[in-house]
Design a protein around this motif. Structure first.
Motif, short mmCIF file in Angstrom:
data_model
loop_
_atom_site.label_atom_id
_atom_site.label_comp_id
_atom_site.label_asym_id
_atom_site.label_seq_id
_atom_site.Cartn_x
_atom_site.Cartn_y
_atom_site.Cartn_z
N ALA A 1 60.29 -52.92 -57.74
CA ALA A 1 60.63 -53.81 -56.62
C ALA A 1 60.39 -55.25 -57.07
N LEU A 2 61.46 -55.92 -57.48
CA LEU A 2 61.34 -57.28 -58.00
C LEU A 2 61.38 -58.34 -56.91
N PHE A 3 62.00 -58.01 -55.76
CA PHE A 3 62.24 -59.03 -54.74
C PHE A 3 61.78 -58.56 -53.36
N THR A 4 61.58 -59.55 -52.48
CA THR A 4 61.28 -59.29 -51.08
C THR A 4 62.38 -59.93 -50.23
N VAL A 5 62.36 -59.68 -48.95
CA VAL A 5 63.37 -60.25 -48.06
C VAL A 5 63.22 -61.76 -47.92
N ALA A 6 62.12 -62.33 -48.41
CA ALA A 6 61.90 -63.77 -48.33
C ALA A 6 62.38 -64.50 -49.58
N ASP A 7 62.76 -63.78 -50.61
CA ASP A 7 63.15 -64.39 -51.88
C ASP A 7 64.61 -64.83 -51.87
N LYS A 8 64.88 -66.04 -52.33
CA LYS A 8 66.25 -66.50 -52.52
C LYS A 8 66.72 -66.01 -53.89
N VAL A 9 67.70 -65.11 -53.89
CA VAL A 9 68.14 -64.52 -55.15
C VAL A 9 69.45 -65.10 -55.65
N PHE A 10 70.30 -65.57 -54.76
CA PHE A 10 71.56 -66.20 -55.14
C PHE A 10 71.72 -67.51 -54.39
N THR A 11 72.47 -68.43 -55.00
CA THR A 11 72.95 -69.62 -54.31
C THR A 11 74.48 -69.60 -54.39
N ALA A 12 75.13 -69.76 -53.26
CA ALA A 12 76.59 -69.68 -53.21
C ALA A 12 77.21 -71.05 -53.05
N SER A 13 78.39 -71.21 -53.67
CA SER A 13 79.22 -72.40 -53.49
C SER A 13 80.64 -71.93 -53.20
N VAL A 14 81.34 -72.64 -52.33
CA VAL A 14 82.68 -72.21 -51.93
C VAL A 14 83.64 -73.38 -51.95
N THR A 15 84.89 -73.08 -52.22
CA THR A 15 85.96 -74.06 -52.12
C THR A 15 87.24 -73.33 -51.76
N GLY A 16 88.10 -73.98 -51.02
CA GLY A 16 89.35 -73.32 -50.65
C GLY A 16 90.26 -74.22 -49.85
N ARG A 17 91.47 -73.73 -49.65
CA ARG A 17 92.46 -74.41 -48.81
C ARG A 17 92.80 -73.49 -47.65
N ALA A 18 92.85 -74.06 -46.45
CA ALA A 18 93.06 -73.25 -45.25
C ALA A 18 94.08 -73.92 -44.34
N TRP A 19 94.84 -73.08 -43.62
CA TRP A 19 95.81 -73.58 -42.64
C TRP A 19 95.20 -73.52 -41.24
N PRO A 20 95.30 -74.58 -40.47
CA PRO A 20 94.95 -74.48 -39.05
C PRO A 20 96.02 -73.65 -38.34
N VAL A 21 95.60 -72.69 -37.53
CA VAL A 21 96.51 -71.82 -36.82
C VAL A 21 96.83 -72.44 -35.47
N PRO A 22 98.11 -72.68 -35.15
CA PRO A 22 98.46 -73.27 -33.85
C PRO A 22 97.99 -72.42 -32.69
N THR A 23 97.54 -73.09 -31.63
CA THR A 23 97.12 -72.40 -30.43
C THR A 23 98.32 -72.24 -29.51
N LEU A 24 98.60 -70.99 -29.16
CA LEU A 24 99.74 -70.71 -28.29
C LEU A 24 99.35 -70.88 -26.83
N PRO A 25 100.21 -71.40 -26.00
CA PRO A 25 99.89 -71.53 -24.58
C PRO A 25 99.70 -70.18 -23.93
N VAL A 26 98.76 -70.12 -23.01
CA VAL A 26 98.46 -68.87 -22.31
C VAL A 26 99.53 -68.62 -21.23
#
Length: 222
Positions: free
Chosen positions: A197-222
């Motif tokens: 058992a090397l780790f506990t639930v309090a240990d930070k084991v990974f650090t994540a970085s993210v990048t991406g391109r996203a489209w805003p989705v148009p809101t349709l009238p109700v």
């Protein structure tokens, strides 16, 4: 970047960890004013923390990518210290204040931890908001253990820069320094596989970085 604020796109973009985008108090549900984004493309890098690298190295446990993930190399240009994963899908909402609403996503590929005695494969990493857990499929040696909640991330720990695109162009999103800690299920699975058992639930084991391109989705009238 023209604007920096707290936002959410979805779990698949940061796997583990995009499931947890947002401000200090994650929204439990989307409001009519929230903007929905759909990921066009991007990547998520998860890198072992110094604590995790030191403990794994002491036990002779090495890291390898699972295709289509690619290796993130250390300063020596040889040691694998993490992986970069492409998204399978990702959608999510952002409030006018940059807080997360509802969203979900999954990454492709994953990571392998292995030594001379055991091999643990962690793939299909997915998450959703407002849940703080990050799920993945586990395989130890030749046995599939199914999908389990193996990591967790604090929803208040992520900040993304948001760069709106020109007319007809997608929005660019970037974030870094997202801490990932193991769940108790993840700790137990690791200990069962490697006999320690090397780790506990309090240990930070990974650090994540993210990048991406996203489209805003148009809101349709109700």
């Amino acid at each position: 970047m023209t604007v920096t604020r707290r936002v959410f796109v979805s779990g698949a973009m940061a796997a583990p960890f995009l499931a947890q985008l947002g401000g200090a108090t994650p929204a439990a549900a989307s409001s009519p004013l929230d903007t929905t984004f759909s990921l066009l493309d991007g990547s998520c890098e998860i890198r072992l923390t110094e604590l995790a690298r030191t403990r794994l190295a002491a036990e002779g446990i090495k890291v390898q990518p699972v295709a289509p993930s690619t290796a993130v190399l250390g300063a020596d240009g040889k040691t694998v210290e993490g992986v970069t994963m492409p998204p399978e899908y990702a959608t999510g909402t952002i409030s006018p204040l940059g807080q997360p609403g509802q969203g979900a996503g999954r990454m492709l590929g994953g990571v392998v931890l292995r030594d001379s005695k055991a091999r643990m494969e962690i793939t299909g990493i997915r998450g959703s908001v407002p849940d703080g857990r990050i799920f993945a499929f586990l395989k130890v040696d030749d046995e599939w253990l199914g999908e389990q909640p193996v990591y967790a991330s604090d929803p208040s720990a992520m900040r993304l820069s948001v760069e709106p695109g020109a007319p007809g162009k997608p929005t660019t999103l970037k974030g870094s320094g997202i801490p990932l800690t193991p769940t108790q299920q993840g700790v137990d699975a690791f200990a069962d596989a490697f006999g320690v058992a090397l780790f506990t639930v309090a240990d930070k084991v990974f650090t994540a970085s993210v990048t991406g391109r996203a489209w805003p989705v148009p809101t349709l009238p109700v």
